[in-house]
Each structure stands twice: as C-alpha cells, then as structure tokens.
Design a protein around this motif. Structure first.
Motif, PDB file in Angstrom:
ATOM      1  N   THR A  40       0.850  -1.194   0.000  1.00  0.00           N
ATOM      2  CA  THR A  40       0.000   0.000   0.000  1.00  0.00           C
ATOM      3  C   THR A  40       0.884   1.242   0.000  1.00  0.00           C
ATOM      4  O   THR A  40       1.843   1.319   0.777  1.00  0.00           O
ATOM      5  CB  THR A  40      -0.887  -0.011   1.261  1.00  0.00           C
ATOM      6  N   VAL A  41       0.564   2.208  -0.861  1.00  0.00           N
ATOM      7  CA  VAL A  41       1.394   3.417  -1.009  1.00  0.00           C
ATOM      8  C   VAL A  41       0.502   4.653  -1.130  1.00  0.00           C
ATOM      9  O   VAL A  41      -0.423   4.686  -1.951  1.00  0.00           O
ATOM     10  CB  VAL A  41       2.299   3.294  -2.261  1.00  0.00           C
ATOM     11  N   ASN A  42       0.794   5.671  -0.301  1.00  0.00           N
ATOM     12  CA  ASN A  42       0.143   6.970  -0.520  1.00  0.00           C
ATOM     13  C   ASN A  42       1.153   8.062  -0.894  1.00  0.00           C
ATOM     14  O   ASN A  42       0.758   9.165  -1.236  1.00  0.00           O
ATOM     15  CB  ASN A  42      -0.722   7.400   0.672  1.00  0.00           C
ATOM     16  N   ALA A  43       2.448   7.712  -0.825  1.00  0.00           N
ATOM     17  CA  ALA A  43       3.482   8.681  -1.229  1.00  0.00           C
ATOM     18  C   ALA A  43       3.705   8.538  -2.727  1.00  0.00           C
ATOM     19  O   ALA A  43       4.680   7.923  -3.185  1.00  0.00           O
ATOM     20  CB  ALA A  43       4.756   8.429  -0.444  1.00  0.00           C
ATOM     21  N   LEU A  44       2.769   9.088  -3.479  1.00  0.00           N
ATOM     22  CA  LEU A  44       2.778   8.956  -4.939  1.00  0.00           C
ATOM     23  C   LEU A  44       2.533  10.333  -5.554  1.00  0.00           C
ATOM     24  O   LEU A  44       1.684  11.084  -5.072  1.00  0.00           O
ATOM     25  CB  LEU A  44       1.680   7.983  -5.365  1.00  0.00           C
ATOM     26  N   LEU A  45       3.294  10.642  -6.574  1.00  0.00           N
ATOM     27  CA  LEU A  45       3.236  11.966  -7.186  1.00  0.00           C
ATOM     28  C   LEU A  45       3.170  11.820  -8.699  1.00  0.00           C
ATOM     29  O   LEU A  45       3.951  11.066  -9.293  1.00  0.00           O
ATOM     30  CB  LEU A  45       4.513  12.718  -6.792  1.00  0.00           C
ATOM     31  N   SER A  46       2.224  12.520  -9.291  1.00  0.00           N
ATOM     32  CA  SER A  46       2.186  12.607 -10.747  1.00  0.00           C
ATOM     33  C   SER A  46       3.247  13.638 -11.141  1.00  0.00           C
ATOM     34  O   SER A  46       3.181  14.790 -10.718  1.00  0.00           O
ATOM     35  CB  SER A  46       0.777  13.070 -11.160  1.00  0.00           C
ATOM     36  N   VAL A  47       4.249  13.248 -11.927  1.00  0.00           N
ATOM     37  CA  VAL A  47       5.417  14.110 -12.172  1.00  0.00           C
ATOM     38  C   VAL A  47       5.283  14.905 -13.462  1.00  0.00           C
ATOM     39  O   VAL A  47       5.403  16.124 -13.451  1.00  0.00           O
ATOM     40  CB  VAL A  47       6.720  13.276 -12.190  1.00  0.00           C
ATOM     41  N   SER A  48       5.065  14.237 -14.583  1.00  0.00           N
ATOM     42  CA  SER A  48       5.018  14.952 -15.861  1.00  0.00           C
ATOM     43  C   SER A  48       3.982  14.316 -16.777  1.00  0.00           C
ATOM     44  O   SER A  48       3.625  13.141 -16.621  1.00  0.00           O
ATOM     45  CB  SER A  48       6.392  14.942 -16.542  1.00  0.00           C
ATOM     46  N   SER A  53       4.501  10.370 -16.234  1.00  0.00           N
ATOM     47  CA  SER A  53       5.407   9.710 -15.278  1.00  0.00           C
ATOM     48  C   SER A  53       4.902   9.915 -13.853  1.00  0.00           C
ATOM     49  O   SER A  53       4.205  10.892 -13.567  1.00  0.00           O
ATOM     50  CB  SER A  53       6.826  10.255 -15.420  1.00  0.00           C
ATOM     51  N   VAL A  54       5.275   8.990 -12.998  1.00  0.00           N
ATOM     52  CA  VAL A  54       4.926   9.082 -11.572  1.00  0.00           C
ATOM     53  C   VAL A  54       6.145   8.747 -10.727  1.00  0.00           C
ATOM     54  O   VAL A  54       7.066   8.056 -11.187  1.00  0.00           O
ATOM     55  CB  VAL A  54       3.754   8.145 -11.172  1.00  0.00           C
ATOM     56  N   LEU A  55       6.118   9.258  -9.489  1.00  0.00           N
ATOM     57  CA  LEU A  55       7.183   8.988  -8.528  1.00  0.00           C
ATOM     58  C   LEU A  55       6.557   8.340  -7.301  1.00  0.00           C
ATOM     59  O   LEU A  55       5.511   8.813  -6.830  1.00  0.00           O
ATOM     60  CB  LEU A  55       7.820  10.317  -8.124  1.00  0.00           C
ATOM     61  N   HIS A  73       9.982  -2.806 -13.765  1.00  0.00           N
ATOM     62  CA  HIS A  73       8.630  -2.283 -13.988  1.00  0.00           C
ATOM     63  C   HIS A  73       7.851  -2.354 -12.679  1.00  0.00           C
ATOM     64  O   HIS A  73       8.164  -3.171 -11.806  1.00  0.00           O
ATOM     65  CB  HIS A  73       7.876  -3.091 -15.050  1.00  0.00           C
ATOM     66  N   PHE A  74       6.838  -1.498 -12.558  1.00  0.00           N
ATOM     67  CA  PHE A  74       5.922  -1.632 -11.419  1.00  0.00           C
ATOM     68  C   PHE A  74       4.517  -1.220 -11.839  1.00  0.00           C
ATOM     69  O   PHE A  74       4.333  -0.440 -12.784  1.00  0.00           O
ATOM     70  CB  PHE A  74       6.400  -0.833 -10.197  1.00  0.00           C
ATOM     71  N   ARG A 129      16.125   5.930  -9.879  1.00  0.00           N
ATOM     72  CA  ARG A 129      16.018   5.455  -8.488  1.00  0.00           C
ATOM     73  C   ARG A 129      16.929   6.345  -7.659  1.00  0.00           C
ATOM     74  O   ARG A 129      18.138   6.383  -7.904  1.00  0.00           O
ATOM     75  CB  ARG A 129      16.516   4.007  -8.463  1.00  0.00           C
ATOM     76  N   THR A 130      16.339   7.081  -6.722  1.00  0.00           N
ATOM     77  CA  THR A 130      17.125   8.034  -5.925  1.00  0.00           C
ATOM     78  C   THR A 130      16.991   7.703  -4.447  1.00  0.00           C
ATOM     79  O   THR A 130      15.873   7.733  -3.909  1.00  0.00           O
ATOM     80  CB  THR A 130      16.596   9.479  -6.144  1.00  0.00           C
ATOM     81  N   PRO A 131      18.098   7.383  -3.771  1.00  0.00           N
ATOM     82  CA  PRO A 131      18.011   7.164  -2.318  1.00  0.00           C
ATOM     83  C   PRO A 131      17.566   8.450  -1.618  1.00  0.00           C
ATOM     84  O   PRO A 131      18.029   9.543  -1.982  1.00  0.00           O
ATOM     85  CB  PRO A 131      19.452   6.794  -1.909  1.00  0.00           C
ATOM     86  N   ALA A 132      16.660   8.344  -0.663  1.00  0.00           N
ATOM     87  CA  ALA A 132      16.170   9.507   0.084  1.00  0.00           C
ATOM     88  C   ALA A 132      16.030   9.099   1.546  1.00  0.00           C
ATOM     89  O   ALA A 132      14.996   8.569   1.954  1.00  0.00           O
ATOM     90  CB  ALA A 132      14.834   9.986  -0.482  1.00  0.00           C
ATOM     91  N   PHE A 133      17.111   9.326   2.329  1.00  0.00           N
ATOM     92  CA  PHE A 133      17.128   8.957   3.749  1.00  0.00           C
ATOM     93  C   PHE A 133      16.782   7.473   3.896  1.00  0.00           C
ATOM     94  O   PHE A 133      17.475   6.640   3.328  1.00  0.00           O
ATOM     95  CB  PHE A 133      16.215   9.878   4.557  1.00  0.00           C
ATOM     96  N   ASP A 134      15.680   7.148   4.611  1.00  0.00           N
ATOM     97  CA  ASP A 134      15.363   5.723   4.775  1.00  0.00           C
ATOM     98  C   ASP A 134      14.383   5.233   3.706  1.00  0.00           C
ATOM     99  O   ASP A 134      13.769   4.173   3.848  1.00  0.00           O
ATOM    100  CB  ASP A 134      14.824   5.439   6.187  1.00  0.00           C
ATOM    101  N   HIS A 135      14.222   6.007   2.632  1.00  0.00           N
ATOM    102  CA  HIS A 135      13.348   5.627   1.522  1.00  0.00           C
ATOM    103  C   HIS A 135      14.113   5.670   0.199  1.00  0.00           C
ATOM    104  O   HIS A 135      15.232   6.177   0.136  1.00  0.00           O
ATOM    105  CB  HIS A 135      12.137   6.570   1.434  1.00  0.00           C
ATOM    106  N   VAL A 136      13.495   5.141  -0.827  1.00  0.00           N
ATOM    107  CA  VAL A 136      14.013   5.253  -2.192  1.00  0.00           C
ATOM    108  C   VAL A 136      12.906   5.859  -3.045  1.00  0.00           C
ATOM    109  O   VAL A 136      11.743   5.423  -2.956  1.00  0.00           O
ATOM    110  CB  VAL A 136      14.408   3.864  -2.756  1.00  0.00           C
ATOM    111  N   LEU A 137      13.261   6.889  -3.817  1.00  0.00           N
ATOM    112  CA  LEU A 137      12.289   7.495  -4.735  1.00  0.00           C
ATOM    113  C   LEU A 137      12.429   6.779  -6.077  1.00  0.00           C
ATOM    114  O   LEU A 137      13.507   6.800  -6.684  1.00  0.00           O
ATOM    115  CB  LEU A 137      12.557   8.989  -4.894  1.00  0.00           C
ATOM    116  N   VAL A 138      11.350   6.165  -6.512  1.00  0.00           N
ATOM    117  CA  VAL A 138      11.378   5.418  -7.769  1.00  0.00           C
ATOM    118  C   VAL A 138      10.547   6.184  -8.792  1.00  0.00           C
ATOM    119  O   VAL A 138       9.343   6.417  -8.591  1.00  0.00           O
ATOM    120  CB  VAL A 138      10.811   3.990  -7.586  1.00  0.00           C
ATOM    121  N   LEU A 139      11.218   6.608  -9.866  1.00  0.00           N
ATOM    122  CA  LEU A 139      10.537   7.346 -10.937  1.00  0.00           C
ATOM    123  C   LEU A 139      10.177   6.371 -12.048  1.00  0.00           C
ATOM    124  O   LEU A 139      11.040   5.606 -12.507  1.00  0.00           O
ATOM    125  CB  LEU A 139      11.464   8.442 -11.479  1.00  0.00           C
TER     126      LEU A 139
END
Ligand SMILES: Cc1cc2nc3c(=O)[nH]c(=O)nc-3n(C[C@H](O)[C@H](O)[C@H](O)COP(=O)(O)O)c2cc1C
Length: 177
Positions: A40-48, A53-55, A73-74, A129-139
């Motif tokens: 389950t994910v709520n940290a989701l952003l529509s990017v462009s 694209s989404v993050l 892929h996801f 894929r960008t490391p962000a503290f204790d998370h990873v941002l996946v574009l």
C-alpha cells in the motif's frame, strides 16, 4: 541536529501535521521470480505529462522494493472507496503470497499485477532510483494505462481512512487575453 546538520524538527509533530494532508491510496506491485509482490502506497506523485510519469517513495525495508528493482517495472492500482480491506491487506506484515490470496488481478503488458475493482491502474518502466534517507524514490514512465470505474476514491486522512464526497469542479480565474 537532523541527519543533514539542520535544526531538528520533532518527528511526532511532523507526522501529526502530515496526517492532515489527505491523499488517495494505491497498491504498488511488481512481478519477480518468486511471484507477485505489492504494498500500500500513498506517497505517490504525478510528475510529468510528456512523458506521463509518476514517482513513488518506498521504504528501504519494503520487501516489494527489490522486486521492483529486479523487474524494472511496477504497477500502480488506484483504490476505490470500497477497497479499504485491500489497502489494509497490502499494508500488513504478510508474505507476498498471503497478500495476494483471493485478490482479483491481471498482469500488465510487462507482467506487473494490476488489481481489479479500482479506479484504474498504470504500469510503469523504472527510469530512475534516488536514495532519500530511509526511503528510495522510484521514478516510473507510464507505459500502460487502464481506466477503471469513475467512482469515489479511498482517502487516507488523519492516519485513517476517510471518504471523499466532493463533486465541486475546479474553478480557475479567467485567463487574461
Ligand atoms: C495508507 C498507507 C499508506 C502507505 N504508504 C506507504 C508509502 O508511500 N511508502 C512505503 O514504503 N510504505 C507505505 N505504507 C506502508 C506499507 O504499505 C507497509 O509497510 C507494507 O507492509 C510493506 O510491504 P512489503 O514489505 O511487503 O513491501 C503505507 C501504509 C498505509 C496503511
């Protein structure tokens, strides 16, 4: 001091404030050699829009993360108001097989499981894929889109599930000629 040297902000206060930020709820999935995985994910952003694209921000501890990285892929399934039990299931500390037991789904063109019965779903190709503290941002670049029922969304608000009844349309000031 914070890990980056700035003034420390109290984590409890931050969590309480962010709980006032209402979001939709999605299930992010991937298919790997061991089968389907998802959370389950709520940290989701529509990017462009060009390209679409989404993050997503995924915890380093999430078992689904290595499956996404291996697959390349996801899937993102946007949950409808009636799918609270699905959100609970995919947020629980369960094995992947247990999470998907009895959950109707079908594979996207690249194999990511897309859940049935929601507002719609995307399949994305991992482009960064960008490391962000204790998370990873996946574009992800959206490579496949399915519109589901145009119903009410499941909403996450005040650390719980909420309803969105709003039907008012966005009103923007008229454009200057
Ligand atoms: C409403 C809600 C939203 C969540 N959003 C996220 C999120 O954006 N990123 C994340 O890593 N975990 C999020 N979680 C927690 C994960 O769903 C949970 O830790 C899950 O068990 C991880 O599954 P996995 O280890 O099988 O991948 C959320 C949980 C809930 C209930």
């Amino acid at each position: 001091m914070s890990p980056t040297g700035g003034p420390a902000v109290d984590a409890t206060g931050f969590r309480r404030l962010m709980a006032r930020w209402a979001t939709g709820v999605s299930v992010v999935t991937a298919h790997g050699p061991q089968g389907d995985a998802g959370l389950t994910v709520n940290a989701l952003l529509s990017v462009s829009l060009r390209p679409p694209s989404v993050l997503v921000s995924l915890s380093n501890d999430a078992d689904t993360l290595p499956v996404i990285e291996q697959s390349g892929h996801f899937g993102v399934s946007f949950l409808a108001a009636a799918q609270q039990p699905v959100s609970e299931r995919f947020a629980a500390t369960l094995g992947a097989e247990e999470k998907f037991r009895g959950v109707a789904r079908h594979p996207g063109p690249n194999g990511s499981p897309l859940l049935d019965g929601g507002l719609g779903a995307l399949e994305c190709r991992v482009v960064d894929r960008t490391p962000a503290f204790d998370h990873v941002l996946v574009l992800g670049e959206v490579v496949h889109l399915e519109a589901g029922a145009d119903g009410l969304p499941l909403v996450f608000f005040r650390s719980g599930y909420s309803a969105a009844e709003g039907t008012d349309r966005l009103r923007l000031p008229p454009r200057q000629p």
